[in-house]
Scaffold this motif. Structure first.
Motif, mmCIF file in Angstrom:
data_model
loop_
_atom_site.group_PDB
_atom_site.id
_atom_site.type_symbol
_atom_site.label_atom_id
_atom_site.label_comp_id
_atom_site.label_asym_id
_atom_site.label_seq_id
_atom_site.Cartn_x
_atom_site.Cartn_y
_atom_site.Cartn_z
ATOM 1 N N GLU A 273 -5.789 5.213 -6.256
ATOM 2 C CA GLU A 273 -7.123 4.608 -6.253
ATOM 3 C C GLU A 273 -7.309 3.653 -7.431
ATOM 4 N N LYS A 274 -6.800 4.017 -8.597
ATOM 5 C CA LYS A 274 -6.926 3.142 -9.772
ATOM 6 C C LYS A 274 -6.078 1.877 -9.611
ATOM 7 N N ILE B 30 -5.414 0.440 -6.710
ATOM 8 C CA ILE B 30 -6.185 -0.371 -5.768
ATOM 9 C C ILE B 30 -7.309 -1.092 -6.502
ATOM 10 N N GLU B 31 -7.987 -0.387 -7.400
ATOM 11 C CA GLU B 31 -9.082 -0.992 -8.171
ATOM 12 C C GLU B 31 -8.567 -2.129 -9.049
ATOM 13 N N LYS B 32 -7.421 -1.925 -9.704
ATOM 14 C CA LYS B 32 -6.840 -2.976 -10.544
ATOM 15 C C LYS B 32 -6.499 -4.212 -9.707
ATOM 16 N N ILE B 33 -5.903 -3.996 -8.545
ATOM 17 C CA ILE B 33 -5.541 -5.112 -7.675
ATOM 18 C C ILE B 33 -6.799 -5.853 -7.233
ATOM 19 N N THR B 34 -7.834 -5.106 -6.907
ATOM 20 C CA THR B 34 -9.110 -5.700 -6.503
ATOM 21 C C THR B 34 -9.693 -6.580 -7.603
ATOM 22 N N HIS B 35 -9.424 -6.221 -8.858
ATOM 23 C CA HIS B 35 -9.953 -6.977 -9.998
ATOM 24 C C HIS B 35 -8.953 -7.997 -10.555
ATOM 25 N N GLY B 36 -7.935 -8.368 -9.765
ATOM 26 C CA GLY B 36 -7.063 -9.470 -10.155
ATOM 27 C C GLY B 36 -5.705 -9.117 -10.714
ATOM 28 N N PRO C 7 0.803 -1.234 0.000
ATOM 29 C CA PRO C 7 0.000 0.000 0.000
ATOM 30 C C PRO C 7 0.835 1.283 0.000
#
Length: 159
Positions: free
Chosen positions: A36-37, A39-45, A8
């Motif tokens: 933020e983007k 984090i979003e990419k990591i959240t989506h794999g 992080p």
């Protein structure tokens, strides 16, 4: 140089590096990265490996599934970027070699990468590391007043 997964505390710095180094000379996608983007990419794999030396990030390799279809889950793809000050020092090579071993251990059968014809250094690096040209989409992009080919390269893992 150490290679590790993103943490992080790295998100904002990686976003700055992406915005600075992913240009239309190396990708057909305009980069507007942010913590933020990422984090979003990591959240989506999406995953990230960083090349770090003395706490400075020298290079970034992001990776994820090539296909959304369950029938292509054996294929993984990546993008690699080196900070301008670290270019020509083997950072990208080390990141890619690390990633190849990671993909092999994770059971993937193949790695793919797309590279623009306007980035001959990247194409030469991938081929030097054993990637094979599997396809070429001629005049795929129109950037800065000229047409540019898109190359698709593959690296079979032969698990």
């Amino acid at each position: 140089m150490n290679i590790r997964k993103i943490e992080p505390r790295d998100f904002a710095i990686v976003a700055q590096l992406e915005n600075k180094n992913w240009t239309l000379d190396s990708t057909p996608h305009v980069m507007e990265s942010s913590a933020e983007k990422i984090i979003e990419k990591i959240t989506h794999g999406m995953g990230y490996f960083l090349a770090v030396e003395d706490e400075k990030i020298l290079g970034v390799l992001d990776y994820g599934p090539r296909h959304k279809s369950e029938f292509g889950q054996h294929v993984i793809t990546f993008g690699v970027m080196t900070d301008e000050d670290a270019r020509g020092k083997g950072v990208a090579s080390r990141l890619i070699q690390f990633f190849i071993e990671y993909a092999r251990k994770e059971g993937y059968q193949k790695i793919t990468i797309q590279a623009m014809g306007s980035n001959p250094q990247a194409l030469a690096l991938y081929k030097k590391l054993g990637f094979i040209e599997e396809g070429r989409l001629r005049n795929e992009f129109f950037i800065h007043g000229r047409y540019i080919d898109d190359y698709i390269l593959g690296f079979p893992l032969n698990n």
